[in-house]
Motif scaffolding. Sequence first.
Motif, mmCIF file in Angstrom:
data_model
loop_
_atom_site.group_PDB
_atom_site.id
_atom_site.type_symbol
_atom_site.label_atom_id
_atom_site.label_comp_id
_atom_site.label_asym_id
_atom_site.label_seq_id
_atom_site.Cartn_x
_atom_site.Cartn_y
_atom_site.Cartn_z
ATOM 1 N N PRO A 15 0.810 -1.227 0.000
ATOM 2 C CA PRO A 15 0.000 0.000 0.000
ATOM 3 C C PRO A 15 0.841 1.273 0.000
ATOM 4 C CG PRO A 15 -0.890 -1.582 1.567
ATOM 5 C CD PRO A 15 0.437 -2.129 1.103
ATOM 6 N N GLN A 16 1.863 1.325 0.848
ATOM 7 C CA GLN A 16 2.722 2.512 0.877
ATOM 8 C C GLN A 16 3.551 2.625 -0.398
ATOM 9 O OE1 GLN A 16 2.682 5.160 3.053
ATOM 10 N NE2 GLN A 16 3.910 5.991 1.392
ATOM 11 N N SER A 17 3.963 1.503 -0.955
ATOM 12 C CA SER A 17 4.718 1.521 -2.210
ATOM 13 C C SER A 17 3.886 2.138 -3.328
ATOM 14 C CB SER A 17 5.153 0.105 -2.592
ATOM 15 O OG SER A 17 6.018 -0.429 -1.618
ATOM 16 N N SER A 40 5.656 -12.014 -2.228
ATOM 17 C CA SER A 40 4.329 -11.931 -1.604
ATOM 18 C C SER A 40 3.486 -10.775 -2.139
ATOM 19 C CB SER A 40 4.456 -11.826 -0.079
ATOM 20 O OG SER A 40 5.042 -10.610 0.311
ATOM 21 N N ALA A 41 4.120 -9.742 -2.676
ATOM 22 C CA ALA A 41 3.380 -8.580 -3.194
ATOM 23 C C ALA A 41 2.520 -8.932 -4.402
ATOM 24 C CB ALA A 41 4.337 -7.452 -3.550
ATOM 25 N N ILE A 42 2.772 -10.071 -5.037
ATOM 26 C CA ILE A 42 1.971 -10.489 -6.187
ATOM 27 C C ILE A 42 0.498 -10.616 -5.795
ATOM 28 C CG2 ILE A 42 2.212 -13.002 -5.923
ATOM 29 C CD1 ILE A 42 2.566 -11.107 -9.237
ATOM 30 N N ARG A 43 0.225 -10.880 -4.534
ATOM 31 C CA ARG A 43 -1.160 -10.995 -4.062
ATOM 32 C C ARG A 43 -1.928 -9.678 -4.209
ATOM 33 N NH1 ARG A 43 -1.676 -15.957 -1.859
ATOM 34 N NH2 ARG A 43 0.118 -16.906 -0.842
ATOM 35 N N SER A 44 -1.228 -8.568 -4.343
ATOM 36 C CA SER A 44 -1.862 -7.262 -4.564
ATOM 37 C C SER A 44 -2.600 -7.200 -5.886
ATOM 38 C CB SER A 44 -0.806 -6.147 -4.578
ATOM 39 O OG SER A 44 -0.032 -6.156 -3.424
ATOM 40 N N ASN A 53 -8.426 -1.228 -6.248
ATOM 41 C CA ASN A 53 -8.674 0.141 -6.728
ATOM 42 C C ASN A 53 -7.376 0.913 -6.917
ATOM 43 O OD1 ASN A 53 -11.444 -0.237 -6.831
ATOM 44 N ND2 ASN A 53 -11.775 0.581 -4.768
ATOM 45 N N SER A 54 -6.429 0.711 -6.031
ATOM 46 C CA SER A 54 -5.129 1.392 -6.151
ATOM 47 C C SER A 54 -4.365 0.894 -7.376
ATOM 48 C CB SER A 54 -4.293 1.169 -4.899
ATOM 49 O OG SER A 54 -4.935 1.723 -3.775
ATOM 50 N N ILE A 55 -4.416 -0.409 -7.634
ATOM 51 C CA ILE A 55 -3.757 -0.972 -8.819
ATOM 52 C C ILE A 55 -4.415 -0.420 -10.080
ATOM 53 C CG2 ILE A 55 -3.310 -3.103 -10.115
ATOM 54 C CD1 ILE A 55 -1.561 -2.803 -7.569
ATOM 55 N N MET A 56 -5.746 -0.359 -10.083
ATOM 56 C CA MET A 56 -6.461 0.189 -11.241
ATOM 57 C C MET A 56 -6.107 1.663 -11.452
ATOM 58 S SD MET A 56 -7.942 -2.200 -12.778
ATOM 59 C CE MET A 56 -8.637 -1.085 -13.987
ATOM 60 N N ASP A 57 -5.902 2.401 -10.367
ATOM 61 C CA ASP A 57 -5.497 3.803 -10.469
ATOM 62 C C ASP A 57 -4.143 3.910 -11.172
ATOM 63 O OD1 ASP A 57 -5.744 6.589 -10.036
ATOM 64 O OD2 ASP A 57 -4.572 6.454 -8.178
ATOM 65 N N LEU A 58 -3.202 3.036 -10.825
ATOM 66 C CA LEU A 58 -1.900 3.039 -11.506
ATOM 67 C C LEU A 58 -2.087 2.794 -13.004
ATOM 68 C CD1 LEU A 58 0.309 0.854 -9.095
ATOM 69 C CD2 LEU A 58 0.252 3.354 -9.258
ATOM 70 N N ILE A 59 -2.845 1.753 -13.325
ATOM 71 C CA ILE A 59 -3.057 1.386 -14.731
ATOM 72 C C ILE A 59 -3.742 2.526 -15.483
ATOM 73 C CG2 ILE A 59 -4.331 -0.193 -16.256
ATOM 74 C CD1 ILE A 59 -3.802 -2.394 -14.066
ATOM 75 N N ASN A 60 -4.739 3.149 -14.860
ATOM 76 C CA ASN A 60 -5.466 4.247 -15.506
ATOM 77 C C ASN A 60 -4.602 5.475 -15.734
ATOM 78 O OD1 ASN A 60 -7.814 2.725 -15.709
ATOM 79 N ND2 ASN A 60 -8.608 3.454 -13.744
ATOM 80 N N LYS A 61 -3.540 5.612 -14.969
ATOM 81 C CA LYS A 61 -2.598 6.720 -15.154
ATOM 82 C C LYS A 61 -1.555 6.406 -16.230
ATOM 83 C CE LYS A 61 -2.813 8.692 -10.461
ATOM 84 N NZ LYS A 61 -3.992 9.434 -10.747
ATOM 85 N N ILE A 83 -6.159 -8.854 -11.872
ATOM 86 C CA ILE A 83 -6.826 -7.646 -12.330
ATOM 87 C C ILE A 83 -6.513 -7.436 -13.808
ATOM 88 C CG2 ILE A 83 -6.893 -5.139 -12.044
ATOM 89 C CD1 ILE A 83 -5.970 -5.706 -9.067
ATOM 90 N N SER A 84 -7.512 -7.034 -14.555
ATOM 91 C CA SER A 84 -7.339 -6.789 -15.982
ATOM 92 C C SER A 84 -6.346 -5.645 -16.224
ATOM 93 C CB SER A 84 -8.702 -6.425 -16.584
ATOM 94 O OG SER A 84 -8.583 -6.173 -17.947
ATOM 95 N N GLY A 85 -5.506 -5.814 -17.234
ATOM 96 C CA GLY A 85 -4.560 -4.759 -17.602
ATOM 97 C C GLY A 85 -3.157 -4.965 -17.081
ATOM 98 N N ILE A 86 -2.947 -6.060 -16.368
ATOM 99 C CA ILE A 86 -1.617 -6.345 -15.819
ATOM 100 C C ILE A 86 -0.788 -7.095 -16.851
ATOM 101 C CG2 ILE A 86 -0.400 -7.697 -14.065
ATOM 102 C CD1 ILE A 86 -2.783 -7.022 -12.218
ATOM 103 N N LYS A 87 0.450 -6.675 -16.995
ATOM 104 C CA LYS A 87 1.393 -7.356 -17.886
ATOM 105 C C LYS A 87 2.075 -8.464 -17.084
ATOM 106 C CE LYS A 87 5.809 -6.454 -20.192
ATOM 107 N NZ LYS A 87 6.868 -5.453 -20.384
ATOM 108 N N ILE A 88 2.210 -9.631 -17.673
ATOM 109 C CA ILE A 88 2.866 -10.757 -16.996
ATOM 110 C C ILE A 88 4.225 -11.015 -17.651
ATOM 111 C CG2 ILE A 88 2.708 -13.211 -16.418
ATOM 112 C CD1 ILE A 88 0.611 -11.539 -15.038
ATOM 113 N N VAL A 89 5.244 -11.168 -16.823
ATOM 114 C CA VAL A 89 6.567 -11.569 -17.288
ATOM 115 C C VAL A 89 6.940 -12.858 -16.564
ATOM 116 C CG1 VAL A 89 7.329 -9.225 -17.821
ATOM 117 C CG2 VAL A 89 7.767 -10.155 -15.544
ATOM 118 N N GLN A 90 7.839 -13.619 -17.128
ATOM 119 C CA GLN A 90 8.234 -14.881 -16.492
ATOM 120 C C GLN A 90 8.894 -14.641 -15.140
ATOM 121 O OE1 GLN A 90 7.360 -17.983 -17.549
ATOM 122 N NE2 GLN A 90 8.075 -18.525 -15.506
ATOM 123 N N SER A 91 9.803 -13.672 -15.104
ATOM 124 C CA SER A 91 10.593 -13.420 -13.901
ATOM 125 C C SER A 91 10.597 -11.929 -13.572
ATOM 126 C CB SER A 91 12.027 -13.914 -14.134
ATOM 127 O OG SER A 91 12.893 -13.414 -13.151
ATOM 128 N N GLY A 92 10.101 -11.590 -12.390
ATOM 129 C CA GLY A 92 10.099 -10.190 -11.974
ATOM 130 C C GLY A 92 11.499 -9.624 -11.859
#
Length: 109
Positions: A15-17, A40-44, A53-61, A83-92
């Motif tokens: 959340p703070q990130s 563990s942040a992948i659960r966000s 809603n915060s993730i969608m705000d990032l994507i909408n920006k 969540i829709s709009g997320i890009k997936i990569v094999q390795s973060g």
Amino acid sequence: MYRVIVQVKDLDKAPQSIKSVINLYNDLKDVQIEVVFHQSAIRSLVKDSPLENSIMDLINKGIVVVGCMNSINSLNIDSNSLISGIKIVQSGVGEVVRKQSEGWIYLSL
């Protein structure tokens, strides 16, 4: 233009990130931001998470939100539940290294 790759790996700090990423976006204006969620942040990034809603705000920006498939698999998350709009990569971490090699500024939040 600034290009910034942000690594978020701890769900408790997510959340703070996200707030920090929004602050960065609002301050610099002329910035391209990619936020990589893994460990563990992948659960966000799961639909109906408290941060949806915060993730969608990032994507909408126009901020690119990236999820790590290795983390998704290791935590037994169904990739269809993201969540829709997320890009997936094999390795973060691989994505972070690629962006750094291209000259992106690195932040770990």
